[in-house]
Design an enzyme around this catalytic site. Sequence first.
Site, PDB file in Angstrom:
ATOM      1  N   GLY A   1       0.819  -1.199   0.000  1.00 21.99           N
ATOM      2  CA  GLY A   1       0.000   0.000   0.000  1.00 21.99           C
ATOM      3  C   GLY A   1       0.852   1.248   0.000  1.00 21.99           C
ATOM      4  O   GLY A   1       1.691   1.407   0.868  1.00 21.99           O
ATOM      5  N   LEU A   2       0.665   2.127  -0.979  1.00 19.58           N
ATOM      6  CA  LEU A   2       1.408   3.382  -0.997  1.00 19.58           C
ATOM      7  C   LEU A   2       0.465   4.571  -1.043  1.00 19.58           C
ATOM      8  O   LEU A   2       0.892   5.696  -1.142  1.00 19.58           O
ATOM      9  CB  LEU A   2       2.340   3.437  -2.221  1.00 19.58           C
ATOM     10  CG  LEU A   2       3.805   3.142  -1.935  1.00 19.58           C
ATOM     11  CD1 LEU A   2       4.630   3.307  -3.196  1.00 19.58           C
ATOM     12  CD2 LEU A   2       4.362   4.031  -0.831  1.00 19.58           C
TER      13      LEU A   2
ATOM     14  N   PRO B   1      -3.201   6.203   3.874  1.00 17.67           N
ATOM     15  CA  PRO B   1      -3.895   5.136   4.597  1.00 17.67           C
ATOM     16  C   PRO B   1      -5.269   5.561   5.073  1.00 17.67           C
ATOM     17  O   PRO B   1      -5.517   6.730   5.333  1.00 17.67           O
ATOM     18  CB  PRO B   1      -2.973   4.876   5.784  1.00 17.67           C
ATOM     19  CG  PRO B   1      -2.213   6.129   5.961  1.00 17.67           C
ATOM     20  CD  PRO B   1      -2.058   6.730   4.596  1.00 17.67           C
TER      21      PRO B   1
ATOM     22  N   GLN C   1      27.694   9.528  10.618  1.00 14.17           N
ATOM     23  CA  GLN C   1      28.403  10.808  10.510  1.00 14.17           C
ATOM     24  C   GLN C   1      29.913  10.588  10.505  1.00 14.17           C
ATOM     25  O   GLN C   1      30.644  11.170   9.693  1.00 14.17           O
ATOM     26  CB  GLN C   1      27.983  11.705  11.685  1.00 14.17           C
ATOM     27  CG  GLN C   1      28.331  13.152  11.503  1.00 14.17           C
ATOM     28  CD  GLN C   1      27.489  13.811  10.407  1.00 14.17           C
ATOM     29  OE1 GLN C   1      26.449  13.302  10.015  1.00 14.17           O
ATOM     30  NE2 GLN C   1      27.966  14.922   9.896  1.00 14.17           N
ATOM     31  N   ILE C   2      30.387   9.750  11.423  1.00 19.34           N
ATOM     32  CA  ILE C   2      31.833   9.526  11.555  1.00 19.34           C
ATOM     33  C   ILE C   2      32.393   8.814  10.321  1.00 19.34           C
ATOM     34  O   ILE C   2      33.510   9.080   9.887  1.00 19.34           O
ATOM     35  CB  ILE C   2      32.120   8.756  12.869  1.00 19.34           C
ATOM     36  CG1 ILE C   2      32.029   9.747  14.032  1.00 19.34           C
ATOM     37  CG2 ILE C   2      33.468   8.036  12.830  1.00 19.34           C
ATOM     38  CD1 ILE C   2      32.157   9.165  15.406  1.00 19.34           C
TER      39      ILE C   2
ATOM     40  N   GLY D   1      30.496   9.692   3.913  1.00 14.85           N
ATOM     41  CA  GLY D   1      29.643   9.224   2.807  1.00 14.85           C
ATOM     42  C   GLY D   1      29.428   7.725   2.836  1.00 14.85           C
ATOM     43  O   GLY D   1      28.301   7.249   2.621  1.00 14.85           O
TER      44      GLY D   1
ATOM     45  N   GLU E   1       6.502  -1.542  20.651  1.00 11.54           N
ATOM     46  CA  GLU E   1       6.014  -2.227  21.871  1.00 11.54           C
ATOM     47  C   GLU E   1       5.585  -1.205  22.925  1.00 11.54           C
ATOM     48  O   GLU E   1       5.990  -1.268  24.085  1.00 11.54           O
ATOM     49  CB  GLU E   1       7.093  -3.146  22.455  1.00 11.54           C
ATOM     50  CG  GLU E   1       7.451  -4.343  21.620  1.00 11.54           C
ATOM     51  CD  GLU E   1       6.265  -5.132  21.099  1.00 11.54           C
ATOM     52  OE1 GLU E   1       5.297  -5.340  21.855  1.00 11.54           O
ATOM     53  OE2 GLU E   1       6.298  -5.517  19.937  1.00 11.54           O
TER      54      GLU E   1
END
Length: 271
Positions: free
Chosen positions: A4-5, A8, A218-219, A222, A245
């Site tokens: 489903g896209l 909703p 981040q460290i 890329g 949960e």
Amino acid sequence: MAFGLTEPNHGSDATWLETRAVRDGSDWVISGAKRWNSVVDVAEVDLVFARTGGEDGKASGITAFLVPTGAPGFEVPFYWWTFNMPTDHAEVRLNDVCVPASAVVGEVGRGLDCAQLFVHENRIRQAASSLGAAQFCVDRSVQYTDERRLFGGRMRDYQGIQWQLVELQTEAELVRNTLYKTAWEMDVRGRTAVSDKVAMVNVRGNRLACDAADRAMQIHGGVGYSRHYPFEYIYRHHRRYRITEGSDELQYRRIAAAMWDFGSSRRSTAP
Ligand SMILES: Cc1cc2nc3c(=O)[nH]c(=O)nc-3n(C[C@H](O)[C@H](O)[C@H](O)COP(=O)(O)OP(=O)(O)OC[C@H]3O[C@@H](n4cnc5c(N)ncnc54)[C@H](O)[C@@H]3O)c2cc1C
């Protein structure tokens, strides 16, 4: 398998469980819907909660049923797309699904006992899983900063880098110790005991996994953002633990109930 896209359907405005089961001789006939049925694509039965008595909005009068996924009237209209891509989390509709009395889990009208036990155990499991994922992100980042050279030096030599990982390592150590103690208390005092402590390690553990995965991305720069490294997947997977949960806010509610001693009668009215 359909995914489903579209926007909703949020269902009705009711704030209580609408799925109902009524007796038909010795059988039960269930009608309604259930959202987010994880792994139902490979499941033989689906655990469904339905109101069988009592008042709307009240905990008692809800019954848990094991419903065969192949039963007539059990439909999977689509699977949800999520942050974690196409998934096995299904929408389920129940159109007059007939199950025998033996499908009831626990006692009729006390289905939430079953739900509480399940989520309680799964909350500490989530916390342990998140802690492991967070520690992995920290360890791999330490290793990477040992190897990576920047501006003529090693990445590990910059305190700005060290301290980010020091904070995460400190939080991991604190979560680990509280988690072990909480698991020990559950063993000694019973599986549903110390639910406030379980809520604490759940919130902090799951948040730590997201923070550590974000920091590891981040460290690593890329390549950390790429799918050749596991950090973006860890982030996506553990981000849902902050909702599933019992969301972070629901865990806070559980902690508040212990702090202010909201009893079962008051708990339903606690904010
Ligand atoms: C990937 C995924 C898999 C899932 N798998 C399953 C599954 O297998 N089986 C199953 O039964 N369910 C499953 N779920 C459903 C999950 O348990 C619910 O999404 C979750 O409990 C939150 O309920 P909700 O979506 O109705 O959000 P809501 O209850 O509508 O909450 C929306 C927001 O309001 C906040 N909120 C609610 N009450 C309060 C309050 N009193 N004070 C402050 N804030 C509040 C919540 O914290 C949340 O941020 C899954 C969900 C996801 C996303």
